[in-house]
Design a protein around this motif. Structure first.
Motif, mmCIF file in Angstrom:
data_model
loop_
_atom_site.group_PDB
_atom_site.id
_atom_site.type_symbol
_atom_site.label_atom_id
_atom_site.label_comp_id
_atom_site.label_asym_id
_atom_site.label_seq_id
_atom_site.Cartn_x
_atom_site.Cartn_y
_atom_site.Cartn_z
ATOM 1 N N ASP A 45 -8.807 5.810 -0.626
ATOM 2 C CA ASP A 45 -7.681 6.697 -0.327
ATOM 3 C C ASP A 45 -6.355 6.051 -0.717
ATOM 4 O OD1 ASP A 45 -9.103 8.864 0.744
ATOM 5 O OD2 ASP A 45 -9.199 7.930 2.728
ATOM 6 N N ALA A 46 -6.244 4.731 -0.429
ATOM 7 C CA ALA A 46 -4.977 4.050 -0.680
ATOM 8 C C ALA A 46 -5.241 2.592 -1.019
ATOM 9 C CB ALA A 46 -4.067 4.147 0.538
ATOM 10 N N ASP A 69 2.035 0.912 -0.275
ATOM 11 C CA ASP A 69 0.757 1.613 -0.271
ATOM 12 C C ASP A 69 0.787 2.687 -1.360
ATOM 13 O OD1 ASP A 69 0.013 0.129 1.934
ATOM 14 O OD2 ASP A 69 -0.826 1.839 3.014
ATOM 15 N N ARG A 102 -8.802 2.284 3.166
ATOM 16 C CA ARG A 102 -7.662 1.615 2.550
ATOM 17 C C ARG A 102 -8.076 0.221 2.081
ATOM 18 N NH1 ARG A 102 -3.442 -1.530 5.074
ATOM 19 N NH2 ARG A 102 -1.381 -1.248 4.114
ATOM 20 N N THR A 159 -6.692 -3.484 0.993
ATOM 21 C CA THR A 159 -5.533 -4.363 1.163
ATOM 22 C C THR A 159 -5.729 -5.627 0.345
ATOM 23 O OG1 THR A 159 -5.214 -3.552 3.428
ATOM 24 C CG2 THR A 159 -4.093 -5.597 2.814
ATOM 25 N N THR A 165 -13.110 0.860 5.722
ATOM 26 C CA THR A 165 -13.639 2.194 5.476
ATOM 27 C C THR A 165 -14.732 2.548 6.481
ATOM 28 O OG1 THR A 165 -14.709 3.617 3.830
ATOM 29 C CG2 THR A 165 -15.341 1.309 3.834
#
Length: 430
Positions: A326-327, A335, A345, A347, A379
């Motif tokens: 998603d990001a 982001d 997400r 990172t 996730t």
């Protein structure tokens, strides 16, 4: 069949193995020799540099991931085509299971030790003799890196006590630049060929002593078994641009041997998945360096979503998986929206998150590969399996399955199990 061959190794990473291997490959090629270079252990970036230096494709050698039989086939074929074979080791000479030393002993290849002599002189001899005797391995000679003067080189040479000093490199004003996953990619380095020529010119090298090394005789290898054409008539679309570059040469060749047609496309240029694609392969790379372009590539994002909705098999490895979350948080406080096929997400962090050889158990048998990443994925996507670390057998990377998408930080070495690879790219499996 035979060729002069050495395995270029060191006491640890950071000693200059790739720089020395690239400089030596360029120097030998400039002298009219046919040079083939191999990389020991999992690596995507070093082979790109070494291919640029030598002018020939660079394959991976690894007794576990690639397997002894395929390593033998690759070396025997290279011996038919080349005057000199250079094998760059991985980490330190004895690091890993199996290690670069194991590979050298398996095929009778002597070791050419690279030492960083920038902060030592006579101690170089103790280091080289320790490298030779610990295994032991056959020590062909030494190339001393970061030598300060002719007097410094003479002290190093005297300390070796009969082990030949084949060459030296001075402390470099310009060197191959690095980033968090290794060297900067060759096409990103301005004047890369000039830099390689400069390193070659700076290397003092005893060509006559090197030429006196005996040839290594590689027995003719049994012909590699051709895989069944399980992907015959199918088109596999592979993402290829500055964001998706980490692909073993052997992986694309295996897909072709399985009968697939390869079609490349560039998400960073907002190119959509080819309309005739029967499956999609998103390899690793550096999506974190190109977040803004990926986030703005509307056609690409829409096309991968449409392929997923249509049930097209999608295999995403490491960076390829990151681009489907998603990001993506780039580590600089931003982001960026990605394709959104994988909830959650990613990172990017400064701390290493995964490294080492791993294996994935599949219905078709074990698929081998490795992992190396500085990011983490948070996730809730379904996990269908975990890889196992080699040699400990401990739990490794998660493998996620969302519809027709199979995604993981795990980089698979496709020739280790062609049937498992064919299943991954088949609609019935997806």
């Amino acid at each position: 069949m035979g060729a002069r061959a050495v395995l270029i190794a060191a006491v640890s990473s950071g000693q200059g193995k790739t720089t020395v291997t690239a400089a030596l490959a360029r120097k030998l090629a400039q002298a009219g020799q046919r040079v083939r270079v191999f990389k020991c252990g999992p690596d995507f970036i070093d082979p790109m540099v070494l291919q640029r230096a030598s002018g020939a494709p660079v394959e991976t050698l690894d007794l576990w991931m690639v397997g002894r039989e395929r390593c033998h086939q690759l070396l025997a074929q290279a011996a038919l085509e080349a005057d000199t074979i250079l094998i760059e080791g991985v980490m330190g000479l004895y690091d890993g299971t199996p290690s670069a030393a194991d590979l050298a002993r398996e095929f009778g290849v002597p070791v050419l030790a690279v030492i960083d002599a920038g902060a030592m002189a006579q101690t170089a001899g103790a280091l080289v003799h320790g490298l030779r005797d610990y295994g032991p391995v056959e020590m062909a000679g030494v190339i001393a890196n970061r030598i300060g003067s002719a007097g410094h080189a003479a002290m190093v040479q005297a300390s070796l006590r009969g082990i030949p000093l084949f060459g030296t490199l001075p402390k470099q004003g310009r060197s191959l630049p690095e980033r968090h996953l290794g060297l900067v990619l060759p096409h990103e380095v301005a004047g890369i060929d000039d830099l390689l020529d400069e390193l070659s010119a700076q290397m003092t090298f005893d060509a006559a002593a090197f030429a006196a090394l005996p040839e290594i005789r590689f027995e003719a290898a049994a012909p590699a078994a051709q895989p069944e054409p399980l992907l015959a008539g199918r088109t596999i679309a592979i993402a290829r641009d500055e964001s998706f570059l980490f692909v073993y040469h052997a992986n694309t060749e295996l897909l072709r041997q399985l009968g697939a047609r390869i079609a490349y496309f560039a998400p960073l240029n907002d190119e959509p998945v080819p309309a005739d694609a029967d499956a999609v392969y998103l390899p690793g790379g550096y999506p974190e360096l190109h977040c803004e372009r990926l986030a703005g590539a509307a056609r690409w994002r829409a096309s991968i979503r449409a392929a997923h909705a249509a049930g097209t098999p999608i295999v995403a490895e490491c960076g390829g998986m990151m681009a489907l979350a998603d990001a993506l948080a780039d580590g600089a406080g931003h982001d960026w929206p990605m394709a959104g096929l994988l909830p959650g997400r990613v990172t990017v962090q400064k701390k290493l998150a995964g490294l080492g050889p791993q294996a994935l158990a599949t219905p078709q048998g074990v698929l081998r590969g490795h992992t190396f990443h500085y990011s983490r994925l948070d996730t809730g996507a379904p996990v269908i399996a975990h890889t196992s670390k080699n040699p400990s057998g401990a739990q490794g990377e998660a493998v996620y399955r969302v519809g027709s998408l199979t995604a993981s930080y795990f980089h698979a070495y496709f020739p280790s199990n062609p049937a498992a690879v064919a299943a991954l790219f088949s609609r019935s499996e997806a």
